[in-house]
Enzyme design. Structure first.
Site: not given
Length: 281
Positions: A213-215, A210
């Protein structure tokens, strides 16, 4: 004039290649837009954690942004790890100077392993100076809690937190549900300043792969906004992109491995597969 949309990422470099500038460029490439970048910090990290952070001098960030602004037609941009209030101020100055719109703010604060990626006073600078310029803000639950100063425990508190974030001046916010308690379902909650709201629901994937994931999600939103998509549609594509990236693990590294940025386009080419995302609204 080039037919390919040009997108900017203002973020930190990840030596492990899974997050930050590297994840953004991979995402932009996969979604068919051209990437420019301004590096805010160099990190020494891998899938096990962050060993060191070397922030860029604010004037170095300014020089990068001015060089981009003089020569490229930036159709959308995303911010990631900004680290300090001074760097945030440089980003804000350039956004205003060059009239850049379609701004996606990923309020990166803490790495997967727990390392702080944002100085304490910088959080206030994000709220005061950057969020009023944001088209979409993409916090996860801990980041949303930090921005709005309250706990998110259920749907009602999630909406209240989203409203608080919008009160800082952002046009819309999507609070990502990866840190939610439901072991089977992940829900991202979207709220527009008009009051329009949606829930993007997907099956939770049981994986440790993971990192970034935010980027990746925020970069995908920016790429689709650059193509002229509305926020709802851009977020829908970004959800499909990250779902595919999580579903087809690369199994790289001994810790939180990177997502597979090539999985979405590969799936589309192999018969038009699209990962199921349910939209409730």
């Amino acid at each position: 004039m080039s037919a390919i949309p040009q997108v900017l990422t203002i973020a930190g470099s990840d030596s492990g290649g899974g997050a930050g500038i590297q994840a953004d460029i991979k995402t932009f490439q996969e979604l068919g837009v051209y990437s420019t970048s301004a590096i805010t910090a160099v990190t020494a990290q891998n899938t096990l954690g962050v060993d060191a952070i070397y922030p860029m001098a604010p004037e170095a960030v300014r020089s990068q942004l001015e060089a981009i602004g003089r020569d490229f037609q930036v159709a959308a941009l995303k911010t990631g790890m900004l680290f300090s209030a001074e760097i945030i101020e440089e980003a804000v100055r350039s956004i205003k100077q060059f009239g850049w719109g379609r701004v996606v703010v990923d309020p990166v604060m803490i790495a997967k392993g727990g390392a702080a990626l944002l100085q304490r006073e910088a959080a206030e600078a994000i709220k005061e100076h950057l969020l009023p310029l944001a088209t979409v803000v993409t916090p996860n639950i801990p980041e949303a809690e930090a921005l709005c100063g309250m706990a998110i425990t259920d749907g009602a508190s999630r909406r209240k937190a989203a409203e608080k974030i919008l009160s800082f001046g952002a046009e819309s916010v999507v609070i990502k549900g990866g840190h939610g308690a439901d072991p089977h379902i992940a829900e991202d909650f979207y709220l527009h300043c008009s009051g329009e709201s949606f829930i993007f629901r997907s099956v939770r994937i049981d994986t440790t792969q993971t990192h970034g994931t935010g980027c990746t999600f925020a970069a995908a939103v920016a790429a689709e906004l650059a193509k002229g998509k509305a926020a709802k549609e851009a977020i829908h594509v970004a959800k499909q992109f990250i779902q595919a990236a999580l579903s087809e693990s690369l199994h790289i590294g001994a810790g939180h491995g990177p997502t597979n940025h090539a999985a979405y386009k590969a799936g589309m080419q192999q018969g038009g597969r699209r990962n199921g995302i349910e939209i409730l609204g």
